[in-house]
Scaffold this active site. Structure first.
Site, short mmCIF file in Angstrom:
data_model
loop_
_atom_site.label_atom_id
_atom_site.label_comp_id
_atom_site.label_asym_id
_atom_site.label_seq_id
_atom_site.Cartn_x
_atom_site.Cartn_y
_atom_site.Cartn_z
N ILE A 1 87.28 29.99 34.36
CA ILE A 1 86.25 30.92 33.95
C ILE A 1 85.44 31.36 35.17
CG2 ILE A 1 84.67 29.02 33.34
CD1 ILE A 1 83.55 30.84 31.07
N CYS A 2 84.95 32.58 35.12
CA CYS A 2 84.05 33.13 36.14
C CYS A 2 84.70 33.05 37.52
CB CYS A 2 82.71 32.40 36.07
SG CYS A 2 81.34 33.21 36.91
N ALA A 3 84.01 32.50 38.50
CA ALA A 3 84.51 32.47 39.87
C ALA A 3 85.78 31.66 40.05
CB ALA A 3 83.43 31.97 40.82
#
Length: 192
Positions: free
Chosen positions: A101-103
């Site tokens: 998720i995300c970065a």
């Protein structure tokens, strides 16, 4: 014997991103959460929680593993977590699910795992700017969370959708119960 879901923890990881998933996994009779760090030293999450990893990356064995969860955090963007690559590729080679998720999606882009599967992230330009090796532009989906070939990706503002995909691939709930769970946590709507 419960199968292990490994949650990668590192200095500054976004502790809320996997939290909806980990809470439901811990309720399961089939799975348990264990944390894994680059070292056995305590780490502090972005939210200020101090965590002592259960395992180091070298100690993880995939024999009883069910999934690897990679939460976001600035350390991915700063390229400080490359020592996780061998473990991630080991999970991939063993056909075990990986959830990022995300970065954390930028890392999957860096190592080529997003080049030929549907995926998402914070934005396509974000992946391109952070991950110079990223070549999966044609497979990018403007979605909150995407699962393809046992790889789950999500943008950083979609921890509930991320959890739903994790629970779906693990079979924690049937589709009806999973949709009820989603409606409660996303919209505060409880249906019977």
């Amino acid at each position: 014997m419960k199968r292990i879901i490994y949650l990668f923890v590192f200095e500054g990881f976004a502790d809320w991103e996997p939290s909806y998933a980990t809470a439901e996994i811990q309720k399961s009779s089939r799975y348990q959460i264990r944390t894994v760090g680059l070292t056995s030293d305590p780490i502090r999450s972005m939210g200020g929680l101090t965590i002592l990893p259960d395992y180091t990356v070298e100690e993880v064995e995939t024999g009883n593993a069910a999934m690897l969860i990679l939460p976001g955090g600035e350390a991915w963007e700063q390229k400080k977590l490359n020592d996780i690559q061998t473990l991630v590729l080991q999970f991939h080679k063993s056909n075990l699910p990986i959830a990022a998720i995300c970065a954390a999606t930028t890392f999957l882009g860096d190592i080529g795992l997003l080049n030929a599967i549907s995926h998402t992230s914070n934005a396509k330009f974000y992946l391109e700017s952070i991950s110079p090796n990223y070549k999966g532009q044609n497979y990018y989906a403007e979605e909150s969370a995407v699962t393809d070939q046992r790889i789950i990706t999500a943008n950083g503002i979609s921890p509930i959708e991320f959890a739903r995909e994790i629970m779906r691939i693990l079979g924690i709930y049937d589709e009806q119960k999973l949709e009820q769970w989603y409606q409660v946590f996303k919209y505060g709507v409880w249906t019977e």
